[in-house]
Design an enzyme around this catalytic site. Structure first.
Site, PDB file in Angstrom:
ATOM      1  N   LYS A  13      10.684 -12.020  -2.808  1.00  0.00           N
ATOM      2  CA  LYS A  13      10.428 -12.204  -4.422  1.00  0.00           C
ATOM      3  C   LYS A  13      10.658 -10.819  -5.041  1.00  0.00           C
ATOM      4  O   LYS A  13      11.239 -10.710  -5.970  1.00  0.00           O
ATOM      5  CB  LYS A  13       9.312 -12.908  -4.678  1.00  0.00           C
ATOM      6  CG  LYS A  13       8.898 -14.393  -4.192  1.00  0.00           C
ATOM      7  CD  LYS A  13       7.556 -15.124  -4.646  1.00  0.00           C
ATOM      8  CE  LYS A  13       6.402 -14.072  -4.106  1.00  0.00           C
ATOM      9  NZ  LYS A  13       6.189 -14.104  -2.693  1.00  0.00           N
ATOM     10  N   ARG A 127       6.749  -4.202   6.434  1.00  0.00           N
ATOM     11  CA  ARG A 127       7.087  -3.693   5.282  1.00  0.00           C
ATOM     12  C   ARG A 127       6.124  -2.559   4.856  1.00  0.00           C
ATOM     13  O   ARG A 127       5.156  -2.251   5.075  1.00  0.00           O
ATOM     14  CB  ARG A 127       6.424  -4.647   3.989  1.00  0.00           C
ATOM     15  CG  ARG A 127       6.387  -4.121   2.656  1.00  0.00           C
ATOM     16  CD  ARG A 127       6.334  -5.407   1.528  1.00  0.00           C
ATOM     17  NE  ARG A 127       5.189  -6.051   1.958  1.00  0.00           N
ATOM     18  CZ  ARG A 127       5.015  -7.200   1.339  1.00  0.00           C
ATOM     19  NH1 ARG A 127       5.764  -7.577   0.169  1.00  0.00           N
ATOM     20  NH2 ARG A 127       3.630  -7.848   1.355  1.00  0.00           N
ATOM     21  N   ARG A 160       0.358  -2.148   2.937  1.00  0.00           N
ATOM     22  CA  ARG A 160      -0.585  -2.918   1.879  1.00  0.00           C
ATOM     23  C   ARG A 160      -1.755  -3.657   3.010  1.00  0.00           C
ATOM     24  O   ARG A 160      -1.654  -4.067   4.126  1.00  0.00           O
ATOM     25  CB  ARG A 160       0.044  -4.124   1.355  1.00  0.00           C
ATOM     26  CG  ARG A 160       0.763  -3.759   0.101  1.00  0.00           C
ATOM     27  CD  ARG A 160       1.511  -4.834  -0.336  1.00  0.00           C
ATOM     28  NE  ARG A 160       1.214  -6.040  -0.605  1.00  0.00           N
ATOM     29  CZ  ARG A 160       1.671  -7.433  -1.060  1.00  0.00           C
ATOM     30  NH1 ARG A 160       2.569  -7.196  -1.842  1.00  0.00           N
ATOM     31  NH2 ARG A 160       1.121  -8.441  -1.052  1.00  0.00           N
TER      32      ARG A 160
END
Ligand code: AP5
Length: 215
Positions: A13, A127, A160
């Site tokens: 997204k 990521r 993250r």
């Protein structure tokens, strides 16, 4: 263009919202990015949201709705927007509908990006995000030129807190239970398009562009 991107964590997204925002010249409004900025800045919203985010749970609707309502009123969102990660529950979608109705505007499309669960875990664990400019990388599919450094601004790349495998699995379960019902919701309004999210990001972007209404 007023567009919603729906999809499980790691569906792409954010990746797609960034390139579509540049292509369509409208802002990307990412609820996760806004919440992470609030956590980083230590605001009251951030302090209240952090616990939920660390567990992979949804932040309570009211906190998110106030934040998005304020963001939609900013001048840059008047010509359109790409909502990334919002709405995430039917209650959020209902409130978004009311917010748009009050402003006498409507949505053009809700695009659901489909990616199999096995691929998602690999994508998210690889990521890396730039602390300074927010640019995103993947250590295998899209590595930076210098390990740990952003190509665009030289900033530090970090992982993250909620991207560890156990939390990713919790986020996937939350998606299935709370967010997937939005697919039927937007289908009933005739706004839903489903897009295959596998393959190169540029291929996925083209699939999305192909389902958007002509401007
Ligand atoms: P949020 O930040 O929205 O996270 P998410 O929905 O879990 O989505 P992600 O950001 O993990 O993934 P993405 O789909 O954007 O994929 P990306 O492009 O980064 O939310 C985080 C938390 O905030 C939630 O858990 C919740 O607590 C809270 N929250 C947020 N919104 C909320 C709301 N509305 N209500 C309540 N709580 C809310 O890509 C992932 C990786 O894959 C990257 O490394 C990328 O480079 C790579 N990649 C992308 N596309 C491809 C491709 N085509 N091929 C190969 N790799 C790819």
């Amino acid at each position: 263009m007023r567009l919603i991107l729906i999809g499980p964590p790691g569906a792409g997204k954010g990746t797609q919202a960034r390139s579509l925002a540049a292509r369509l010249k409208v802002p990307q409004i990412a609820s996760g990015d806004l919440l992470r900025a609030a956590v980083r800045d230590g605001t009251e919203l951030g302090l209240r949201a952090k616990r939920f985010m660390d567990e992979g749970a949804l932040v309570p609707d009211q906190l998110v709705l106030d934040m998005i309502g304020n963001r939609l009123d900013q001048p840059d969102a008047q010509a359109g927007f790409i909502l990334d990660g919002f709405p995430r529950t039917v209650a959020q979608a209902n409130t978004l509908g009311e917010l748009l109705q009050q402003r006498k505007i409507g949505l053009d499309k809700a695009v659901a990006i489909n990616v199999p669960d096995e691929e998602i875990v690999g994508r998210i664990s690889g990521r890396r995000t730039c602390r300074k400019c927010g640019a995103m990388y993947h250590i295998v599919h899209e590595p930076p030129r210098v390990s740990g450094r952003c190509d665009a601004c030289g900033g530090d790349l970090y992982q993250r807190d909620d991207d560890v495998e156990a939390t990713v699995r919790a986020r996937l379960a939350v998606y299935t239970k709370s967010t997937e019902p939005l697919l039927d919701y937007y289908a009933r309004f005739g706004l839903l398009a489903r897009v295959d999210g596998t393959g190169a990001p540029s291929e996925v972007e083209q699939r999305i562009v192909d389902v958007l209404p002509a401007r």
